[in-house]
Design an enzyme around this catalytic site. Sequence first.
Site, short mmCIF file in Angstrom:
data_model
loop_
_atom_site.label_atom_id
_atom_site.label_comp_id
_atom_site.label_asym_id
_atom_site.label_seq_id
_atom_site.Cartn_x
_atom_site.Cartn_y
_atom_site.Cartn_z
N GLY A 32 1.36 -6.59 1.39
CA GLY A 32 1.48 -6.16 -0.21
C GLY A 32 0.79 -7.27 -0.95
O GLY A 32 0.10 -8.21 -0.38
N LYS A 52 9.41 -8.36 6.33
CA LYS A 52 8.74 -8.78 5.23
C LYS A 52 8.58 -10.43 4.73
O LYS A 52 9.78 -10.89 4.61
CB LYS A 52 9.19 -8.09 4.01
N ASP A 149 9.43 3.98 -8.92
CA ASP A 149 8.04 3.80 -8.53
C ASP A 149 7.98 4.63 -7.21
O ASP A 149 7.27 4.31 -6.04
CB ASP A 149 7.71 2.36 -8.11
N LYS A 151 6.28 7.21 -5.09
CA LYS A 151 4.54 7.44 -4.87
C LYS A 151 4.52 7.30 -3.31
O LYS A 151 5.22 6.68 -2.65
CB LYS A 151 3.79 6.46 -5.64
N ASN A 154 5.01 4.38 -1.04
CA ASN A 154 6.17 3.72 -0.75
C ASN A 154 7.13 4.76 0.01
O ASN A 154 8.20 4.35 -0.16
CB ASN A 154 6.89 3.53 -2.34
N1 LIG Z 1 9.58 -1.34 7.18
C1 LIG Z 1 8.41 -1.40 7.46
N2 LIG Z 1 7.86 -0.84 8.50
C2 LIG Z 1 6.55 -0.83 8.89
N3 LIG Z 1 5.46 -1.12 8.07
C3 LIG Z 1 5.98 -1.61 6.91
C4 LIG Z 1 7.21 -1.61 6.51
N4 LIG Z 1 7.35 -2.24 5.27
C5 LIG Z 1 6.14 -2.32 4.85
N5 LIG Z 1 5.20 -1.96 5.86
C6 LIG Z 1 3.84 -2.08 5.78
O1 LIG Z 1 3.42 -3.23 5.12
C7 LIG Z 1 2.49 -2.76 3.90
C8 LIG Z 1 3.04 -3.87 2.82
O2 LIG Z 1 4.44 -3.49 2.74
P1 LIG Z 1 5.10 -4.24 1.07
O3 LIG Z 1 6.18 -3.61 0.74
O4 LIG Z 1 4.78 -5.48 0.74
O5 LIG Z 1 4.00 -3.59 0.15
P2 LIG Z 1 3.37 -2.84 -0.92
O6 LIG Z 1 4.57 -2.12 -1.47
O7 LIG Z 1 2.18 -1.86 -0.43
O8 LIG Z 1 2.94 -3.72 -1.92
P3 LIG Z 1 3.02 -4.46 -3.44
O9 LIG Z 1 3.33 -5.62 -3.04
O10 LIG Z 1 1.67 -4.09 -3.99
O11 LIG Z 1 4.28 -3.63 -4.06
C9 LIG Z 1 2.95 -1.46 3.54
O12 LIG Z 1 2.02 -0.64 2.74
C10 LIG Z 1 3.10 -0.97 4.80
O13 LIG Z 1 1.95 -0.40 5.82
#
Ligand SMILES: Nc1ncnc2c1ncn2[C@@H]1O[C@H](COP(=O)(O)OP(=O)(O)OP(=O)(O)O)[C@@H](O)[C@H]1O
Length: 418
Positions: A32, A52, A149, A151, A154
């Site tokens: 992210g 994360k 948020d 969408k 998410n």
């Molecule tokens: N619990 C999880 N299991 C599997 N993959 C995950 C999980 N959480 C996040 N991801 C993967 O990691 C990516 C980044 O997650 P993160 O929550 O940081 O990002 P985001 O919501 O896309 O980013 P931002 O920081 O822009 O809001 C996600 O798009 C997803 O592909």
Amino acid sequence: MAAMDARKKKSGGGGGEPLLGKYELGRMLGRGTFAKVYLARAVAGGEAVAVKVIDKAEVMGTAGMAPRVLREVAAMRRLRHPHVLRLHEVLATRARIYLVMELATGGDLLSRLAALPRRRLPESAARRVFVQLVDALSYCHARGVAHRDVKPQNVLLDGDGNLKVSDFGLAALPDTLRDDGHLHTACGTPAYAAPEVLRRRAYDGAKADAWSCGVILFPARRLVSRLLDPNPDTRVAVESLAAHHPWFKRSLSVDSQLDGLLNGEPERAVAFQAAPPPPPLNAFDIISMSPGLDLSGLFGEHDKSLREKRFTTTASPEKTLEQLGLAGGKLGYVVVVGKKGVECLPLGGRLSSGIAAMSVEMSEVAPPLLLVELRLEVAAGDLDGGDGEVQGFGWEQLRMELGDVVRAWHSCEDLCEV
Ligand SMILES: Nc1ncnc2c1ncn2[C@@H]1O[C@H](COP(=O)(O)OP(=O)(O)OP(=O)(O)O)[C@@H](O)[C@H]1O
């Protein structure tokens, strides 16, 4: 986890040593803006998880990011639902924060949609996604959390195609409300944000989520139009959809829905059946979030509402006990903190025939909101278990005496105000 070891990196992904001695980090699942998410497994064993990794310096150096991380943790730790991504643990070192989360191996809904013909799910699969989304959001809203948020990015999917709502970084918690009971901060993703949010008006976070659901939902035009009602007052609430909307009443066989969702197959002829309404949320759901509380062995269903009352309050525990004590002056009991915890013991004899005491339990739901549970304890030796006696207790008088300290009374069966 041999494959995991081979892919470890020094930068927050682990450096040979398990993360804080607890988790072995594997390949990166995604990234992210400020975080990288890794596949991981606890050294102690158990199911694979997602970790994360958030860089503290980056977060601290960017306006608005620290509250976002804190909000994500605060929201997720109070939510426990099959369709809300579970936060198992939060670890931190001097440089990083690690959110140990449930693993969602199916990727996010946006990527899933992108891989489908015409970027659409078949209706059967869309219904399944939507039913689960509404289920998750209803649960969040009942606990005072608005996601803000919603969408497809998410909305993650697990290996079975079940939905997991994630990314609560913009969530509104109950203490975000201003005195007018509304939210004022415009946030979210413009394409999914409700008009009142974009117009920077005071808004109801749960209704703003409903709008975002409407954007996500492609079929079922009438339902979409009820969600995409620009007037938040007449816009349908997600909570009422599951119970009342016919689209929800039709449930598909799990297999067909899974196939549709996972493989994006064209919709097949499937047998529809009436889905039972979701069980009402009750105060036990909230209490069960409070660690260390054993819910087993509580009363039978039939007499719960007579024996137990619950209320929420934003008063401090001390103030709440003080008010219970003052009420006791009228009802004839004293508040005692003893080995059994807090109890209201009768000044002479019993609180009412057959009732020996009233126990008081408090659990923090969402600061400063406390859930207070009052339970009548049947006198030892009462052969009918006190069923016939509890009616004599002066709940109504107690309710009046507690007055303003109580924000809302909750019956055992639901969380409606009484
Ligand atoms: N619990 C999880 N299991 C599997 N993959 C995950 C999980 N959480 C996040 N991801 C993967 O990691 C990516 C980044 O997650 P993160 O929550 O940081 O990002 P985001 O919501 O896309 O980013 P931002 O920081 O822009 O809001 C996600 O798009 C997803 O592909």
